[in-house]
Scaffold this motif. Structure first.
Motif, short mmCIF file in Angstrom:
data_model
loop_
_atom_site.label_atom_id
_atom_site.label_comp_id
_atom_site.label_asym_id
_atom_site.label_seq_id
_atom_site.Cartn_x
_atom_site.Cartn_y
_atom_site.Cartn_z
N LYS A 131 0.83 -1.21 0.00
CA LYS A 131 0.00 0.00 0.00
C LYS A 131 0.86 1.26 0.00
N GLU A 132 1.93 1.25 0.78
CA GLU A 132 2.83 2.41 0.84
C GLU A 132 3.57 2.60 -0.48
N LEU A 133 4.01 1.52 -1.09
CA LEU A 133 4.70 1.61 -2.38
C LEU A 133 3.77 2.19 -3.45
N VAL A 134 2.53 1.72 -3.48
CA VAL A 134 1.55 2.23 -4.44
C VAL A 134 1.28 3.71 -4.17
N ALA A 135 1.12 4.07 -2.90
CA ALA A 135 0.86 5.47 -2.54
C ALA A 135 2.00 6.38 -2.94
N ASN A 136 3.21 5.84 -3.01
CA ASN A 136 4.38 6.63 -3.41
C ASN A 136 4.66 6.57 -4.90
N GLY A 137 3.72 6.04 -5.66
CA GLY A 137 3.82 6.07 -7.12
C GLY A 137 4.69 4.99 -7.73
N CYS A 138 5.00 3.95 -7.00
CA CYS A 138 5.81 2.87 -7.55
C CYS A 138 4.95 1.97 -8.43
N ASP A 139 5.58 1.37 -9.42
CA ASP A 139 4.94 0.40 -10.30
C ASP A 139 5.12 -0.97 -9.64
N VAL A 140 4.14 -1.41 -8.86
CA VAL A 140 4.26 -2.62 -8.05
C VAL A 140 3.69 -3.82 -8.81
N TRP A 141 4.48 -4.89 -8.85
CA TRP A 141 4.06 -6.17 -9.40
C TRP A 141 4.09 -7.17 -8.26
N LEU A 142 3.18 -8.13 -8.29
CA LEU A 142 3.09 -9.15 -7.25
C LEU A 142 3.38 -10.52 -7.85
N ALA A 143 3.87 -11.44 -7.01
CA ALA A 143 4.13 -12.80 -7.46
C ALA A 143 3.91 -13.76 -6.31
N GLY A 144 3.48 -14.97 -6.63
CA GLY A 144 3.27 -15.98 -5.62
C GLY A 144 2.40 -17.09 -6.15
N LYS A 145 1.92 -17.90 -5.21
CA LYS A 145 1.00 -18.98 -5.58
C LYS A 145 0.17 -19.36 -4.37
N GLY A 146 -0.84 -20.15 -4.60
CA GLY A 146 -1.65 -20.68 -3.51
C GLY A 146 -2.34 -19.61 -2.68
N THR A 147 -2.25 -19.78 -1.37
CA THR A 147 -2.96 -18.85 -0.47
C THR A 147 -2.40 -17.44 -0.54
N GLN A 148 -1.09 -17.30 -0.80
CA GLN A 148 -0.50 -15.96 -0.96
C GLN A 148 -1.12 -15.26 -2.16
N GLU A 149 -1.28 -16.01 -3.25
CA GLU A 149 -1.88 -15.42 -4.45
C GLU A 149 -3.32 -14.99 -4.19
N ILE A 150 -4.08 -15.82 -3.52
CA ILE A 150 -5.48 -15.50 -3.22
C ILE A 150 -5.56 -14.22 -2.38
N LEU A 151 -4.74 -14.14 -1.34
CA LEU A 151 -4.74 -12.96 -0.48
C LEU A 151 -4.34 -11.71 -1.24
N LEU A 152 -3.22 -11.77 -1.94
CA LEU A 152 -2.71 -10.57 -2.63
C LEU A 152 -3.63 -10.13 -3.77
#
Length: 97
Positions: free
Chosen positions: A35-56
Motif C-alpha cells: 500500500k505504501e509503495l503504491v501510494a508513493n507512485g511505484c509500479d508494483v508487481w506481485l508474485a506468488g502462488k496458492g494462499t498468498q496469491e489469493i490474499l494478494l
C-alpha cells in the motif's frame, strides 16, 4: 523550468513483491508495504502462488500478478520435530532456488 527537469529526473520504480510461501504471515505483512509503495507512485508487481496469491489478488486486484512456484515447505507436527523436518527439506529448497 527546473520543475519539469526534476520531474524527468524522478524515476518510477518497478518493484516486485513476492512473499515466501511458508504460510500467510509473509504475505499479510507485505500488505501495508505494498500500500505504501503504491501510494508513493511505484509500479508494483506481485508474485506468488496458492494462499498468498489469493490474499494478494483480493487485496490488490488491479496490480499485475506473476505466477511463482514456491518451496512447498512442510512443517513438523511437533516442536521437537521442527529442526529435523527442515533439515530433510534442504535438498528440495536448494533445487528450487
Amino acid at each position: 523550468m527546473t520543475e519539469g527537469k526534476d520531474e524527468k529526473l524522478r524515476r518510477k520504480f518497478r518493484i516486485l513483491v513476492a512473499p515466501l510461501d511458508w504460510g500467510l504471515g509473509h504475505a499479510t505483512r507485505c500488505v501495508p508495504i505494498i500500500k505504501e509503495l503504491v501510494a508513493n507512485g511505484c509500479d508494483v508487481w506481485l508474485a506468488g502462488k496458492g494462499t498468498q496469491e489469493i490474499l494478494l489478488r483480493s487485496e490488490f486486484p488491479k496490480l499485475p500478478f506473476l505466477p511463482l512456484p514456491g518451496y512447498d515447505i512442510e512443517y513438523a507436527r511437533t516442536p521437537a520435530g521442527f529442526l529435523w523436518k527442515m533439515i530433510l527439506q534442504v535438498p528440495h529448497i536448494i533445487s528450487s532456488i
